[in-house]
Design a protein around this motif. Structure first.
Motif, PDB file in Angstrom:
ATOM      1  N   LYS A 106       0.826  -1.211   0.000  1.00  0.00           N
ATOM      2  CA  LYS A 106       0.000   0.000   0.000  1.00  0.00           C
ATOM      3  C   LYS A 106       0.860   1.260   0.000  1.00  0.00           C
ATOM      4  N   GLU A 107       1.909   1.267   0.829  1.00  0.00           N
ATOM      5  CA  GLU A 107       2.750   2.463   0.954  1.00  0.00           C
ATOM      6  C   GLU A 107       3.610   2.702  -0.277  1.00  0.00           C
ATOM      7  N   SER A 108       4.023   1.611  -0.937  1.00  0.00           N
ATOM      8  CA  SER A 108       4.941   1.750  -2.071  1.00  0.00           C
ATOM      9  C   SER A 108       4.218   1.848  -3.408  1.00  0.00           C
ATOM     10  N   GLY A 109       2.950   1.392  -3.444  1.00  0.00           N
ATOM     11  CA  GLY A 109       2.217   1.372  -4.700  1.00  0.00           C
ATOM     12  C   GLY A 109       2.486   0.137  -5.542  1.00  0.00           C
ATOM     13  N   LEU A 110       3.294  -0.795  -5.007  1.00  0.00           N
ATOM     14  CA  LEU A 110       3.552  -2.046  -5.711  1.00  0.00           C
ATOM     15  C   LEU A 110       2.452  -3.063  -5.374  1.00  0.00           C
ATOM     16  N   CYS A 111       2.268  -4.033  -6.236  1.00  0.00           N
ATOM     17  CA  CYS A 111       1.232  -5.049  -6.059  1.00  0.00           C
ATOM     18  C   CYS A 111       1.571  -5.978  -4.879  1.00  0.00           C
ATOM     19  N   GLU A 112       0.560  -6.275  -4.063  1.00  0.00           N
ATOM     20  CA  GLU A 112       0.790  -7.119  -2.888  1.00  0.00           C
ATOM     21  C   GLU A 112       1.300  -8.509  -3.273  1.00  0.00           C
ATOM     22  N   GLU A 113       0.845  -9.019  -4.401  1.00  0.00           N
ATOM     23  CA  GLU A 113       1.275 -10.345  -4.856  1.00  0.00           C
ATOM     24  C   GLU A 113       2.785 -10.397  -5.074  1.00  0.00           C
ATOM     25  N   ILE A 114       3.349  -9.276  -5.498  1.00  0.00           N
ATOM     26  CA  ILE A 114       4.797  -9.194  -5.703  1.00  0.00           C
ATOM     27  C   ILE A 114       5.526  -9.403  -4.375  1.00  0.00           C
ATOM     28  N   PHE A 115       5.003  -8.805  -3.317  1.00  0.00           N
ATOM     29  CA  PHE A 115       5.619  -8.959  -1.993  1.00  0.00           C
ATOM     30  C   PHE A 115       5.529 -10.407  -1.515  1.00  0.00           C
ATOM     31  N   GLU A 116       4.385 -11.027  -1.775  1.00  0.00           N
ATOM     32  CA  GLU A 116       4.211 -12.422  -1.363  1.00  0.00           C
ATOM     33  C   GLU A 116       5.193 -13.336  -2.095  1.00  0.00           C
ATOM     34  N   ASN A 117       5.422 -13.061  -3.369  1.00  0.00           N
ATOM     35  CA  ASN A 117       6.325 -13.887  -4.172  1.00  0.00           C
ATOM     36  C   ASN A 117       7.794 -13.708  -3.779  1.00  0.00           C
ATOM     37  N   HIS A 118       8.119 -12.556  -3.206  1.00  0.00           N
ATOM     38  CA  HIS A 118       9.512 -12.274  -2.833  1.00  0.00           C
ATOM     39  C   HIS A 118       9.735 -12.347  -1.314  1.00  0.00           C
ATOM     40  N   ASP A 119       8.736 -12.780  -0.586  1.00  0.00           N
ATOM     41  CA  ASP A 119       8.795 -12.724   0.876  1.00  0.00           C
ATOM     42  C   ASP A 119       9.911 -13.587   1.454  1.00  0.00           C
ATOM     43  N   GLU A 120      10.889 -12.948   2.103  1.00  0.00           N
ATOM     44  CA  GLU A 120      12.022 -13.622   2.740  1.00  0.00           C
ATOM     45  C   GLU A 120      12.696 -14.636   1.805  1.00  0.00           C
ATOM     46  N   LYS A 121      12.779 -14.247   0.536  1.00  0.00           N
ATOM     47  CA  LYS A 121      13.447 -15.106  -0.452  1.00  0.00           C
ATOM     48  C   LYS A 121      14.821 -14.510  -0.774  1.00  0.00           C
ATOM     49  N   PRO A 122      15.795 -15.369  -0.993  1.00  0.00           N
ATOM     50  CA  PRO A 122      17.154 -14.877  -1.280  1.00  0.00           C
ATOM     51  C   PRO A 122      17.255 -14.292  -2.677  1.00  0.00           C
TER      52      PRO A 122
END
Length: 210
Positions: free
Chosen positions: A42-58
Motif C-alpha cells: 500500500k505504501e509503495s504502490g507495488l502489487c501485494e502479490e509481488i511482496f508475497e512472491n519475494h517474501d524472505e526469499k534470497p
C-alpha cells in the motif's frame, strides 16, 4: 522515543510465531508478520502479490550495495529506484514500512530483517528463537499435518531461504547469537519460558538504562 519494538528472528518450526502472539497478549501491542506485506504494498504502490512472491526469499543480484547508495539519497520516485531489480524494490519498501511502523507504535515484528531495519532504534530488542531438530520436526508435523520426512525437508528449505535473505540484505549472520540481543532455545524453555525470558530481559535493560 518511547515506543519499543521486539523483533523475532526464528528457525522454522521453533515456535517464533507462537512467542510473538503470546508477547502480543502480555504487552497489549500488535504483532506483525505477513501483514507487513500488505502495508508495504500500500505504501509503495507495488502489487501485494509481488511482496508475497519475494517474501524472505534470497537474491543473486550483486547490485545491492550500489542500489542502497543511490536509494538512500534519492528515494522511491528517482530513476535509480525505478530501474532497480524488483526484489530490491520489495526489500526497500518493507524496510521503510518497518521503520515507519516503529515510529508510530510499540509492536512485535517477526522476521524480514526487522532487527537490521531498526538497528538505530533506541528501544528495539532483537531476539532469535532456535530449537533442536526433533522439536522442530514434531512442531511442523503437527502444524502442517506432514510426514516426518516432509517436515524435515520443509524445515531445511525454509531455513536456507531465510538465512540467504538475512545474510544478503543485512550486515550480520542469520542465527549467530552475536547478531541479536537475545538468543533462546524454545525446545529447552518452551513457548512460555521464552516469553518470560524476553520480558525479564526488557525489565532488566529498562532498569539499567534508567
Amino acid at each position: 522515543m518511547d515506543n519499543f519494538v521486539i523483533t523475532i528472528g526464528r528457525e522454522f518450526g521453533s515456535g517464533g510465531m507462537d512467542i510473538a502472539r503470546a508477547l502480543s497478549e502480555k504487552l497489549n501491542v500488535k504483532y506483525y508478520d505477513k501483514e507487513l506485506l500488505a502495508m508495504a504494498a500500500k505504501e509503495s504502490g507495488l502489487c501485494e502479490e509481488i511482496f508475497e512472491n519475494h517474501d524472505e526469499k534470497p537474491t543473486n543480484s550483486f547490485l545491492y550495495s550500489l542500489v542502497m547508495d543511490t536509494y538512500s539519497v534519492s528515494g522511491y520516485t528517482s530513476a535509480p529506484f525505478l530501474d532497480m531489480p524488483l526484489n530490491h524494490k520489495v526489500f526497500l519498501a518493507q524496510f521503510d514500512t518497518i521503520k515507519n511502523l516503529a515510529e508510530k507504535e510499540s509492536c512485535i515484528i517477526v522476521g524480514r530483517c526487522a532487527d537490521y531495519a531498526l538497528a538505530e532504534h533506541p528501544n528495539c530488542l532483537s531476539v532469535f528463537v532456535h530449537a533442536d531438530m526433533d522439536f522442530r520436526i514434531n512442531h511442523v508435523m503437527d502444524t502442517f499435518k506432514l510426514s516426518k520426512e516432509k517436515a524435515k525437508d520443509m524445515i531445511q528449505k525454509t531455513d536456507k531461504k531465510r538465512a540467504s535473505y538475512y545474510n544478503y540484505y543485512s550486515s550480520k549472520k542469520w542465527g549467530d547469537s552475536r547478531s541479536y540481543n537475545l538468543s533462546l532455545d524454545s525446545s529447552e524453555l518452551g513457548i512460555d519460558g521464552c516469553v518470560e525470558m524476553i520480558l525479564k530481559y526488557m525489565d532488566i535493560r529498562k532498569r539499567n538504562k534508567g
